[in-house]
Design a protein around this motif. Structure first.
Motif, PDB file in Angstrom:
ATOM      1  N   TYR A 343       0.820  -1.196   0.000  1.00  0.00           N
ATOM      2  CA  TYR A 343       0.000   0.000   0.000  1.00  0.00           C
ATOM      3  C   TYR A 343       0.859   1.254   0.000  1.00  0.00           C
ATOM      4  N   ARG A 386       6.659   4.827  -0.240  1.00  0.00           N
ATOM      5  CA  ARG A 386       6.480   6.004   0.584  1.00  0.00           C
ATOM      6  C   ARG A 386       6.796   5.617   2.020  1.00  0.00           C
ATOM      7  N   ARG A 388       5.782   5.832   5.625  1.00  0.00           N
ATOM      8  CA  ARG A 388       4.544   6.246   6.264  1.00  0.00           C
ATOM      9  C   ARG A 388       4.849   7.377   7.237  1.00  0.00           C
ATOM     10  N   LEU A 390       5.732   7.553  10.463  1.00  0.00           N
ATOM     11  CA  LEU A 390       4.994   7.542  11.716  1.00  0.00           C
ATOM     12  C   LEU A 390       5.937   7.250  12.874  1.00  0.00           C
ATOM     13  N   ARG A 494       5.587  12.746  10.573  1.00  0.00           N
ATOM     14  CA  ARG A 494       4.328  13.307  10.091  1.00  0.00           C
ATOM     15  C   ARG A 494       3.189  12.938  11.022  1.00  0.00           C
ATOM     16  N   LEU A 497       1.671   8.624  17.103  1.00  0.00           N
ATOM     17  CA  LEU A 497       0.501   7.912  17.611  1.00  0.00           C
ATOM     18  C   LEU A 497       0.813   7.228  18.935  1.00  0.00           C
ATOM     19  N   HIS A 534      -1.676  11.775  17.947  1.00  0.00           N
ATOM     20  CA  HIS A 534      -2.897  10.981  17.883  1.00  0.00           C
ATOM     21  C   HIS A 534      -2.906  10.046  19.081  1.00  0.00           C
ATOM     22  N   PHE A 536      -5.068   6.790  20.478  1.00  0.00           N
ATOM     23  CA  PHE A 536      -6.124   5.830  20.149  1.00  0.00           C
ATOM     24  C   PHE A 536      -6.096   4.729  21.194  1.00  0.00           C
ATOM     25  N   SER A 556     -11.868   7.511  18.232  1.00  0.00           N
ATOM     26  CA  SER A 556     -10.489   7.181  18.591  1.00  0.00           C
ATOM     27  C   SER A 556     -10.424   6.040  19.580  1.00  0.00           C
ATOM     28  N   ARG A 576      -5.637  -0.880  10.068  1.00  0.00           N
ATOM     29  CA  ARG A 576      -6.787  -0.093   9.625  1.00  0.00           C
ATOM     30  C   ARG A 576      -6.587   1.388   9.948  1.00  0.00           C
ATOM     31  N   LEU A 577      -5.913   1.631  11.080  1.00  0.00           N
ATOM     32  CA  LEU A 577      -5.693   3.021  11.480  1.00  0.00           C
ATOM     33  C   LEU A 577      -4.793   3.789  10.535  1.00  0.00           C
ATOM     34  N   VAL A 578      -3.801   3.103   9.993  1.00  0.00           N
ATOM     35  CA  VAL A 578      -2.792   3.844   9.243  1.00  0.00           C
ATOM     36  C   VAL A 578      -2.938   3.677   7.754  1.00  0.00           C
ATOM     37  N   ARG A 579      -3.891   2.891   7.324  1.00  0.00           N
ATOM     38  CA  ARG A 579      -4.008   2.634   5.896  1.00  0.00           C
ATOM     39  C   ARG A 579      -4.479   3.883   5.168  1.00  0.00           C
TER      40      ARG A 579
ATOM     41  N   GLN B 183     -12.090   5.402  11.335  1.00  0.00           N
ATOM     42  CA  GLN B 183     -10.973   5.562  12.271  1.00  0.00           C
ATOM     43  C   GLN B 183      -9.657   5.436  11.522  1.00  0.00           C
ATOM     44  N   ASN B 184      -8.953   6.515  11.402  1.00  0.00           N
ATOM     45  CA  ASN B 184      -7.685   6.461  10.714  1.00  0.00           C
ATOM     46  C   ASN B 184      -6.786   7.591  11.170  1.00  0.00           C
ATOM     47  N   VAL B 185      -5.540   7.228  11.438  1.00  0.00           N
ATOM     48  CA  VAL B 185      -4.592   8.235  11.905  1.00  0.00           C
ATOM     49  C   VAL B 185      -4.068   9.063  10.743  1.00  0.00           C
ATOM     50  N   MET B 186      -3.942   8.418   9.591  1.00  0.00           N
ATOM     51  CA  MET B 186      -3.308   9.084   8.467  1.00  0.00           C
ATOM     52  C   MET B 186      -4.264  10.052   7.780  1.00  0.00           C
TER      53      MET B 186
END
Lengths: 579, 295
Positions: A343, A386, A388, A390, A494, A497, A534, A536, A556, A576-579, B183-186
């Motif tokens: 991805y 890329r 990410r 994070l 960027r 979390l 962030h 969560f 969150s 799922r959070l970072v996709r 729900q997404n951080v990005m």
């Protein structure tokens, strides 16, 4: 995928399904209603202060048969109907045993009728399990079974005068369906008629039929006498398996104490009193704490002690880790890491070199050339990975309540397997990440353990450290979140979390007001968000749902309702959070 | 570089508010918005005052953000409003690879050189359509910034490559949709983007209204629709407990449509509701029992 995570043993999956079923049926009408599987030997379901208890099996319908599975849902729906439509507990007063049985029977019929009025399919579900016939033996229990059927199934024909009378009364347009008092009236009325028939009835041995119906201890102000022999001793003997919101009962809180185990007294029952750890403390920091009652932040209120992570108790190699987390979950995480990496492939447009012509740029260059301007030669497009970009801090709640057992494992063991698997994923996708944990013993001793620092490599000793997590003391969440926020403060990424794993609301020995620490935690979260972090939270078990939602917000937080699936679920939640 | 100001013909002629049906130059063959005009009235059953609010926001040219869970009727509301206001509707589903050129337009090659092609956003702004950016969080934040000058008092769109500063047509309005449960951080909307919109919050409608909608859309009787809705409402109680989202109105309509074509209602609900919602066997079993109870 989730279902394959932990093989369902002994029908426990059905318990979870029944719990979800009840949740959906009640649709939030009566708050949180836990559903539990009663110990083996209990043949009828019942409700008490702890929740709804379903028998582990229905042997009369066959072992593991489709009918037996439906019987469990029928029992769950029946109890849910009592919870939903039962309006009061009745006093037994001068009622005779026969009358008590009949009042209970009419109450069953009443709540079922109301429930089926809303959801007609329930009547089918229940009707299938009624098998009484007019030709059955002329005993009182047999008559009751026939009566039950007659009141549920309109097409069932039974010429017995008692049953005819009961039907007439029960389906009379003026019969009050709204209250258990109506059931009481019909039951005592009919009890007089039945009493004159001199049917054989032994109250001691009586068990309600059909088997999906409950033993009515929910209805009466004190349990009917016959229920005592059957279920109570067993209930106290075994630790029940909880499949509802709270996965497991702590031993010692089981049994009909008549009291809800308020808050499980998390803070008050330390599993391991912390040994003198000052020797390991590497430093400490103080943080303010928000006192909602006065609307003021108390400065330097909490002391967070940074502890070096425990040395791994036993040596081991990577093979041990694979055994620890399971080869299946490990393979799935590897796969997930690959998906995430795929991805991350992005197109870089307007590149000086690349495999494909960037059409927009090429056209632009042509336009420029025609206009007599020097064209931009960056007309290619290339695909590159890329970053990410994070920084992730996994923060583990290590409080004593994580020692609660879920089947054969403790919550904390599931937490540690989940942490290892998430670590594999983060390492696999090349993320900057840390794994920290916290526990507390009053405001002067918030212990903060660093299992993996942001810049440390993900190596065997790190995994082993996580494998050997041990639960301790209480949950002062706000201070820990502030400290985690400080750990990420100087990190230039960027996205930053904090991913918190917790099994409930914050609490501590020196905070008797149950709202105090949740308010502070919410404050701490808001502070971090203002700084661009962030935060969560993943709630462990349905019981954590309301708490994490209040503190972290709907968007969150999430909940893993089946804790045994946590190790598999956490990496996917992250993905799922970072996709 | 002198900006070419293309002031669109101000057709403000008094039809600002609720036009009460389609209007506005629909049948003209030269109408560049013809493919985007909506012929027949799209069915929409309001659950609250969203129709009035939308119409008022349109009259005041306040850009609108539609918030709500998946399948609750955001897109349908918009189609209905576009029809009602007599405006063309240019829809764009946002995604990660969407570039500013995809929105604004680009030069294309043709026989004699190059030709400028308006992107959907430019098309809508130039000719006075409603431009709908569906799931706007999916677009990268730097992409969504191009909408900024269109959504404040300037109502302009700089076409940098073309050297044109486009002033939006008086009829133009930007609408975005957004699922707050995502729900997404990005991905999130920048506050600077978010604050340009008025937000209409749409949830699933009350059960009786939802049943009416399902009955209408699937062409089934009211009784079956009510049962499907009873199922849908209860699956939503499982949100966060085994399910990420409960059944949407759209799913219930799908089940109704299958049933309307002769599939028995249990199978229809299994195919259209239960199976799509989950792969988890426990959750599936609970849903199957729920389905039997509700239908």
């Amino acid at each position: 995928m989730e279902g394959a995570a932990v093989p369902a043993r002994g029908g426990d999956g059905g318990g979870r399904a029944a719990a979800l079923f009840v949740r959906a049926l009640l649709d939030g009408a009566r708050g949180e209603v836990p559903v539990l599987i009663a110990p083996a030997g209990v043949t009828r379901s019942y409700g008490d202060v702890l929740g709804l208890h379903l028998p582990a099996s229905f042997p009369m319908h066959g072992q593991g048969s489709a009918l037996a599975r439906r019987a469990r849902f029928a029992a769950a729906a029946h109890l849910a109907a009592h919870v939903r439509f039962g309006d009061q507990r009745l006093a037994r007063g001068a009622l005779r045993p026969i009358q008590i049985v009949l009042v209970s029977l009419f109450e069953d019929a009443r709540v079922e009728r109301l429930a089926a009025r809303e959801l007609p399919g329930l009547a089918r579900l229940w009707a299938e399990l009624h098998t009484a016939q007019p030709t059955d033996l002329a005993t009182f229990p047999a008559l009751c079974a026939r009566l039950s059927r007659a009141l549920l199934v309109p097409s069932y024909e039974d010429p017995h005068p008692i049953i005819r009378k009961a039907r007439t009364l029960f389906f009379h347009p003026h019969h009050p369906l709204g209250s258990a008092q109506g059931s009481r009236r019909l039951g005592s009325l009919l009890g007089n008629d039945v009493g004159q028939m001199r049917l054989a009835f032994n109250a001691k041995d009586y068990v309600v039929e059909p088997a999906y119906r409950d033993d009515h201890r929910l209805l009466w102000q004190e349990p009917p006498p016959k229920a005592d022999d059957e279920a109570a001793p067993l209930e106290q003997a075994d630790v029940e398996e909880r499949v509802g919101p709270r996965e497991t009962l702590a031993p010692g809180t089981t049994g009909a104490t008549g009291e809800r185990p308020a808050g499980r007294a998390r803070a008050a029952t330390p599993i391991s009193t912390a040994p003198d750890e000052t020797a390991r403390a590497r430093g400490s920091a103080t943080y303010p704490e928000w006192d909602y009652s006065i609307g003021v932040s108390r400065p330097h209120w909490c002391t967070v002690r940074d502890l070096a992570a425990d040395a791994p108790a036993a040596p081991g190699d990577d093979a041990d880790i694979a055994t620890f987390v399971g080869r299946g979950p490990l393979a799935r995480v590897t796969n997930l890491a690959r998906q995430l990496r795929a991805y991350d492939l992005v197109k870089h447009r307007r590149a000086r070199e690349g495999d494909v012509v960037d059409l927009d740029a090429a056209v632009g260059a042509l336009v420029d050339r025609r206009a007599g301007v020097a064209p931009d030669t960056r007309v290619y497009q290339r695909t590159a990975r890329r970053r990410r970009d994070l920084a992730v801090l996994l923060l583990l709640d290590l409080s004593a309540s994580t020692a609660d057992p879920v089947r054969e494992q403790r919550v904390i063991d599931l937490e540690s397997r989940a942490a290892v698997l998430l670590g594999e994923l983060l390492a696999g996708t090349g993320e900057l990440f840390a794994v920290h944990g916290f526990s507390s013993n009053g405001r002067h001793q918030v212990d903060y353990q660093r299992f993996k620092e942001l810049d440390a490599p993900w190596e065997t000793t790190t995994r082993r450290r996580l494998r050997d997590l041990s639960p301790r003391l209480s949950t002062r969440m706000g201070a820990a979140i502030r400290h985690a926020g400080r750990c990420l403060a100087g990190v230039h990424r960027r996205g930053r979390l904090i991913l918190l794993l917790t099994d409930g609301e914050p609490s501590d020995v020196d905070a008797p007001d149950p709202s105090y620490l949740p308010h502070d935690a919410r404050h701490a979260v808001a502070e971090q968000r203002r700084r661009g972090l962030h935060v969560f939270a993943v709630g462990l078990g349905s019981a954590a749902a309301a708490g994490v939602r209040r503190i972290f917000g709907e968007s969150s937080s999430c909940v893993v309702d089946r804790l045994s699936a946590l190790p598999d679920a956490l990496p996917r939640i992250y993905a799922r959070l970072v996709r | 570089l002198t900006p070419v100001v293309v002031a669109a013909p101000a057709s403000l002629a008094g039809d600002d508010g609720d036009g009460g049906g389609r209007s506005g130059g629909g049948t003209d063959a030269s109408d560049p918005l013809r493919p985007f005009r909506i012929g027949d009235e799209p069915y929409y059953r309001a659950a609250g005052d969203e129709v009035t609010l939308f119409a008022t926001a349109y009259a005041a040219r306040v850009p609108i953000m539609l918030k709500g869970p998946t399948g609750c009727g955001k897109t349908r509301l918009l189609e209905h409003m576009a029809w009602r206001l007599g405006r063309a509707l240019v829809t764009l589903a946002c995604h990660e690879d969407l570039t500013a050129s995809d929105l604004v337009g680009r030069y294309l090659l043709d026989a004699d050189g190059t030709r400028w092609q308006d992107g959907p956003l430019t098309l809508a702004a130039r000719h006075g359509a409603i431009c709908y950016l569906d799931e706007v969080v999916e677009a990268r934040q730097d992409t969504s910034v191009v909408i900024h000058p269109l959504t404040d008092a300037r109502r302009m769109l700089p076409l940098e490559k073309k050297g044109e500063l486009l002033t939006a047509h008086a009829d133009f309005l930007l609408v975005v949709s957004y699922n707050p449960g995502y729900q997404n951080v990005m991905k999130d909307l920048k506050p600077s983007t978010r604050q340009r919109f008025g937000a209409l919050e749409l949830g699933y409608p009350p059960a009786d209204v939802e049943a009416e909608i399902v009955a209408h859309e699937a062409a089934i009787d009211a009784a079956l629709a009510a049962r499907l809705v009873a199922l849908g409402v209860r699956t939503r109680a499982m949100k966060g407990h085994g399910l990420d989202e409960g059944a949407s109105t759209r799913m219930l309509i799908h089940a109704g449509r299958l049933a309307a074509r002769g599939i028995d209602r249990f199978t229809a609900a299994r195919v259209a509701v239960v199976s799509p919602l989950t792969d988890d066997p426990d959750v599936g079993e609970a849903l199957a029992a729920l389905l039997d109870a509700c239908l």
